[in-house]
Design an enzyme around this catalytic site. Structure first.
Site, short mmCIF file in Angstrom:
data_model
loop_
_atom_site.label_atom_id
_atom_site.label_comp_id
_atom_site.label_asym_id
_atom_site.label_seq_id
_atom_site.Cartn_x
_atom_site.Cartn_y
_atom_site.Cartn_z
CG ASP A 16 -13.11 -5.37 -3.19
OD1 ASP A 16 -13.99 -4.87 -3.90
OD2 ASP A 16 -13.00 -6.60 -3.00
CE LYS A 19 -11.62 -0.60 -8.44
NZ LYS A 19 -11.13 -1.55 -7.44
N GLY A 43 -17.85 -3.71 -7.32
CA GLY A 43 -18.72 -3.16 -6.29
C GLY A 43 -18.04 -1.94 -5.72
CG HIS A 44 -16.50 0.72 -7.89
ND1 HIS A 44 -16.11 1.28 -9.07
CD2 HIS A 44 -15.82 -0.44 -7.80
CE1 HIS A 44 -15.22 0.48 -9.66
NE2 HIS A 44 -15.04 -0.58 -8.90
CD GLN A 228 -13.28 -5.89 -12.28
OE1 GLN A 228 -13.02 -5.41 -13.36
NE2 GLN A 228 -14.48 -5.81 -11.75
#
Ligand code: IMO
Ligand code: MG
Length: 426
Positions: A16, A19, A43-44, A228
């Site tokens: 988080d 990225k 979750g980007h 990650q």
């Protein structure tokens, strides 16, 4: 002959770090963006023009016209989540045709993998990993256990039989667990899963290692997108509170089939503070009002699970370790603006463990470590809207200078807000 190299963007903390935003910002300089590991645990978040979008499996280059997006061999794919994501992207009017290819060697997350994740976490009780419950661990376990189901298998006549064989094995395993609650309706999910598998066939399933290497040979600029963070790496993270793959730059080689000599720049992203979602050691974690302020001002809630993130000060011991392990060439600093109103900003420069002072990230992730802090006066002014390093307040520049001196690495990009435009290139 000078070989074209592939650049990498990855997270240096517990995920988080931002990225998605940075890949989106850098993509205009690249023709191809490739995910090399992880799966829908990622979750980007991308924000543009006041609109936001969260990507889980699809590379963050998808919102830039003309960019090819590759899902590499060490990514694990849940067809339901992938096709759901595709539908949402297309709803935004983005043309995805011919712009997404998938490695035949990528492993499929089966509904029973998701069930096994839930069973395992539930059985562990208090010691649970805090997984995203997307089936990541069981899928990678099957991969190394040589029992996985791969994207290429979808095209085989006996796909259904291969699936059933694995499902039966999983059911045997599930029978060993104490009773647990399945967070979804299995039969419904399985039906959707098979529908999604059929829909997936509209994308080319390819030998992505050949595809990517040939593209490099032809001079195509390629960006590998991490998922990650370094401290969640299966080998070098805060084991066992980690994910099940190599998140470090070394993972690009095995996750895309790229030789080490072909890796160029390694962009390492970090937040100006720290967050962690899920369980495990977090030496600089805050349980006070400063921690709450970081969470609220920084909107630190999981993009995949909605869980509140744990928050804490920047950890230089961990950051230096991540820079070393990844061979970071350029640092990218995120979200310093979250601390605009702080009187004091702290950075852990060493740990006290028992009677020892430690400045190297320990094998147990600093489980019993008490951080030793260096304090910096806050800049006490809004950073938002600033576009040049020279215009940064003195106190903020001193914070950046300190980080550069400690890591021996330049902070090349400073992001001061979620939008594409709130990005200062140095
Ligand atoms: P992005 O790409 C933050 C964490 C989970 C849990 C541990 C294992 O958005 O940075 P898993 O589901 O992989 O078995 O969970 O890893 N985790 C992440 N934390 N960001 C992520 O991805 C994460 N992916 C997994 O919370 O602690
Ligand atoms: Mg995320």
């Amino acid at each position: 002959m000078e070989q074209k190299k592939l650049d990498v963007v990855l997270g240096l903390q517990w995920g988080d770090e931002g990225k998605g935003k940075i890949v989106d910002v850098l993509t205009p300089s690249y023709k191809m963006v490739a995910r090399f590991q992880g799966g829908p645990n990622a979750g980007h978040s991308l924000v543009f023009g006041g609109d936001s979008f969260v990507l889980h499996t699809v590379p963050s280059g998808i919102f830039r016209d003309g960019t090819l997006n590759v899902i590499g061999n060490n990514v694990v794919i849940d067809p339901v989540i992938l096709m759901d994501e595709i539908a949402k992207i297309e709803k935004r009017g983005v043309n995805i045709d011919g712009r997404l290819v998938i490695s035949k060697r990528a492993h499929l997350i089966m509904p029973t993998h998701v069930a096994l994740d839930a069973a395992s976490e539930s059985a562990m009780g208090k010691t649970k990993i805090g997984s995203t419950l997307k089936g990541i661990g069981p899928t990678y376990a099957d991969k190394t256990g040589r029992y996985g189901l791969r994207v290429g298998d979808i095209l085989q006549d006996n796909f259904k039989a291969l699936y059933e064989e694995r499902k039966q094995r999983h059911q045997m395993l599930l029978g060993q667990y104490p009773p647990f609650e399945l967070p979804f309706n299995f039969d419904e999910y399985e039906k959707k899963w098979f529908e999604a598998v059929v829909q997936m066939k509209r994308f080319r399933f390819i030998d992505s290692e050949v595809y990517v290497n040939k593209a490099l040979d032809n001079g195509t600029p390629i960006l590998a997108e991490g998922a990650q963070g370094s401290l969640l790496d299966i080998d070098f993270g805060t084991y066992p509170y980690v994910t099940s793959s190599n998140t470090l730059s070394a993972g690009v080689c095995t996750g895309l089939g790229i030789a080490p000599s072909r890796i160029g720049k390694v962009y390492g992203i970090f937040k100006a503070y720290c967050t962690r979602v899920g369980n495990g050691p977090f030496p600089t974690e805050l349980f006070d009002a400063d921690g709450d302020r970081l969470r609220e001002i920084g909107h630190e809630y999981g993009a995949t699970t909605g869980r509140p993130r744990r928050t804490g000060w920047l950890d230089m011991v961990a950051l230096k370790y991540a820079v070393m392990m990844n061979g970071v060439t350029d640092l990218i600093m995120m979200k310093a603006d979250v601390m605009d109103s702080f009187d004091t900003v702290k950075v852990a420069v060493a740990y006290k463990v028992g009677k020892y002072t430690v400045d190297c990230f320990p094998y147990d992730g600093g489980k019993d470590a008490t951080p030793i802090y260096k304090e910096f006066p806050g800049w006490k002014t809004s950073l938002s809207g600033l576009t040049r390093y020279e215009d940064f307040p003195e106190a903020f520049r001193r914070y950046i200078d300190f980080i550069e001196a400690e890591t021996h690495c330049k902070v090349s990009i400073v992001s001061l807000g979620p939008d594409r435009d709130a990005t200062v290139m140095r």
